[in-house]
Design a protein around this motif. Structure first.
Motif, PDB file in Angstrom:
ATOM      1  N   THR A 193      -5.489   4.163   4.352  1.00  0.00           N
ATOM      2  CA  THR A 193      -4.235   4.117   5.120  1.00  0.00           C
ATOM      3  C   THR A 193      -4.506   3.873   6.592  1.00  0.00           C
ATOM      4  O   THR A 193      -3.821   3.059   7.235  1.00  0.00           O
ATOM      5  CB  THR A 193      -3.460   5.439   4.933  1.00  0.00           C
ATOM      6  OG1 THR A 193      -3.123   5.594   3.553  1.00  0.00           O
ATOM      7  CG2 THR A 193      -2.175   5.435   5.769  1.00  0.00           C
ATOM      8  N   LEU A 220      -5.151  -2.117  -4.349  1.00  0.00           N
ATOM      9  CA  LEU A 220      -5.239  -2.862  -3.094  1.00  0.00           C
ATOM     10  C   LEU A 220      -6.410  -3.842  -3.142  1.00  0.00           C
ATOM     11  O   LEU A 220      -6.261  -5.015  -2.760  1.00  0.00           O
ATOM     12  CB  LEU A 220      -5.393  -1.912  -1.912  1.00  0.00           C
ATOM     13  CG  LEU A 220      -5.484  -2.590  -0.538  1.00  0.00           C
ATOM     14  CD1 LEU A 220      -4.211  -3.361  -0.218  1.00  0.00           C
ATOM     15  CD2 LEU A 220      -5.774  -1.560   0.558  1.00  0.00           C
ATOM     16  N   TRP A 268       0.832  -1.203   0.000  1.00  0.00           N
ATOM     17  CA  TRP A 268       0.000   0.000   0.000  1.00  0.00           C
ATOM     18  C   TRP A 268       0.871   1.259   0.000  1.00  0.00           C
ATOM     19  O   TRP A 268       0.580   2.217  -0.714  1.00  0.00           O
ATOM     20  CB  TRP A 268      -0.948  -0.008   1.189  1.00  0.00           C
ATOM     21  CG  TRP A 268      -1.779   1.232   1.296  1.00  0.00           C
ATOM     22  CD1 TRP A 268      -1.771   2.161   2.295  1.00  0.00           C
ATOM     23  CD2 TRP A 268      -2.744   1.700   0.340  1.00  0.00           C
ATOM     24  NE1 TRP A 268      -2.660   3.172   2.034  1.00  0.00           N
ATOM     25  CE2 TRP A 268      -3.275   2.920   0.836  1.00  0.00           C
ATOM     26  CE3 TRP A 268      -3.205   1.218  -0.882  1.00  0.00           C
ATOM     27  CZ2 TRP A 268      -4.246   3.643   0.147  1.00  0.00           C
ATOM     28  CZ3 TRP A 268      -4.173   1.943  -1.567  1.00  0.00           C
ATOM     29  CH2 TRP A 268      -4.675   3.138  -1.066  1.00  0.00           C
ATOM     30  N   ARG A 328      -4.902   3.842  -6.951  1.00  0.00           N
ATOM     31  CA  ARG A 328      -4.405   3.296  -5.686  1.00  0.00           C
ATOM     32  C   ARG A 328      -5.381   2.362  -4.987  1.00  0.00           C
ATOM     33  O   ARG A 328      -5.036   1.219  -4.673  1.00  0.00           O
ATOM     34  CB  ARG A 328      -3.984   4.451  -4.781  1.00  0.00           C
ATOM     35  CG  ARG A 328      -2.789   5.209  -5.341  1.00  0.00           C
ATOM     36  CD  ARG A 328      -2.512   6.508  -4.606  1.00  0.00           C
ATOM     37  NE  ARG A 328      -1.465   7.270  -5.294  1.00  0.00           N
ATOM     38  CZ  ARG A 328      -1.134   8.518  -5.009  1.00  0.00           C
ATOM     39  NH1 ARG A 328      -1.769   9.178  -4.034  1.00  0.00           N
ATOM     40  NH2 ARG A 328      -0.176   9.122  -5.697  1.00  0.00           N
TER      41      ARG A 328
END
Length: 324
Positions: free
Chosen positions: A315, A284, A268, A280
């Protein structure tokens, strides 16, 4: 018995190569294909696909990366191969297996398996264009519509300078549908004098063992199976060691979900550092989606992030999953 990490467009890029080679067990990687369409590419394009060229053509774990080219014009392929060679890749691999319609429509990838003579021209042109000590290898499928030209295609590659051939044991028409026809590989292997590597539908140690037995190949290329189970290469090596009496079977411990979390966190972070913001969250989720095949815990994780799009929120979620 070499274990290679496959090139997979849109999935197995330099970010995932870096993380999977940290887990261990892989001898060599092949990059996603770099498409050659009639122009001489600038260095920055090769470096974008294979940033490992900045580090001796190795991942941060020290695993060599071979750069893959895809194209159908011998002169243009040769010119780009020469420019790429100047950047110091571990080797150059030629793609004769991509089944994508847009690629095949322009005469590249698996479409070339209908014309062994053109394959010979391409391989010979690239081989002449790069230093003699630089390996030039090739990756093919069994054929386009069927496997009737498989031996001739492999011979065209080997006779014109390919030092190794990876065989994805399906045709273009088969796509990625199971099964892989490993039983077709021995005839290809018998037709050439260079090493042949088996590829396709290797998800488990048992698959690897059956693939070796059926194909006659000791070397394997792992693709989606390695993405779904990052410990697969290590597990294959452990099974090989146990079979030879080097390690007791009781000592074999597969990579577990808690072992994987530091690698997911690293993945990540790399995604956030190197990929476009719009890519992004999807990257993931894409990996977690494949991990569900091997780890029940990945199903829970996937459901938790499935609807998340904000980088900061993801995050925080990643940090909260770290083992205490």
């Amino acid at each position: 018995m070499p274990l290679l990490l496959a090139p997979m467009e849109g999935l197995l890029d330099f970010v995932l190569r870096d993380v999977l080679t940290r887990v261990g067990g892989v001898d060599r990687c092949v990059s996603e294909f770099i498409r050659i369409t009639g122009t001489l590419l600038p260095d920055k394009v090769f470096l974008r696909y294979v940033p490992e060229l900045h580090h001796g053509s190795r991942t941060l774990a020290g695993v060599p990366v071979r750069a893959q080219l895809l194209g159908s014009d011998p002169v243009c392929m040769a010119e780009n191969a020469a420019r790429l060679a100047a950047l110091g890749p571990e080797g150059i691999d030629l793609n004769f297996g991509c089944p994508a319609k847009v690629v095949n429509r322009h005469g590249g990838g698996a479409a070339l398996l209908q014309d062994p003579e053109h394959i010979a021209l391409l391989v010979a042109a690239v081989r002449r264009a790069v230093p003699t000590q630089l390996p030039v290898s090739a990756k093919m499928r069994l054929g386009y519509h069927d496997a009737s030209l498989a031996r001739e295609c492999a011979q065209a590659m080997a006779d014109n300078g390919a030092c190794e051939i990876v065989v994805h044991a399906r045709t273009k028409q088969d796509g990625y549908r199971p099964p892989a026809y490993w039983e077709q590989i021995p005839a290809i292997q018998a037709a050439v004098s260079v090493p042949v590597v088996a590829n396709g539908e290797i998800w488990t140690v048992q698959d690897a063992q059956r693939c070796r037995a059926v194909s006659g190949c000791h070397a394997l290329m792992l693709g989606r199976g390695m993405v779904a189970d990052p410990g697969l290469a290590l597990a294959i090596r452990a099974a090989d060691a146990a079979a030879s009496g080097q390690v007791p079977e009781a000592a074999l411990a597969p990579v577990q979900w808690p072992d994987l979390w530091p690698h997911l966190a690293s993945f990540w972070q790399l995604v956030c550092n190197h990929l476009e913001p719009r890519q992004r969250a999807g990257r993931l989720k894409q990996w977690l989606n494949l991990l569900r095949r091997r780890f029940p815990e990945a199903e829970v994780a996937y459901q938790q992030v499935r609807t998340l799009t904000d980088q900061r929120t993801i995050t925080i979620w990643v940090q909260a999953q770290q083992p205490r």
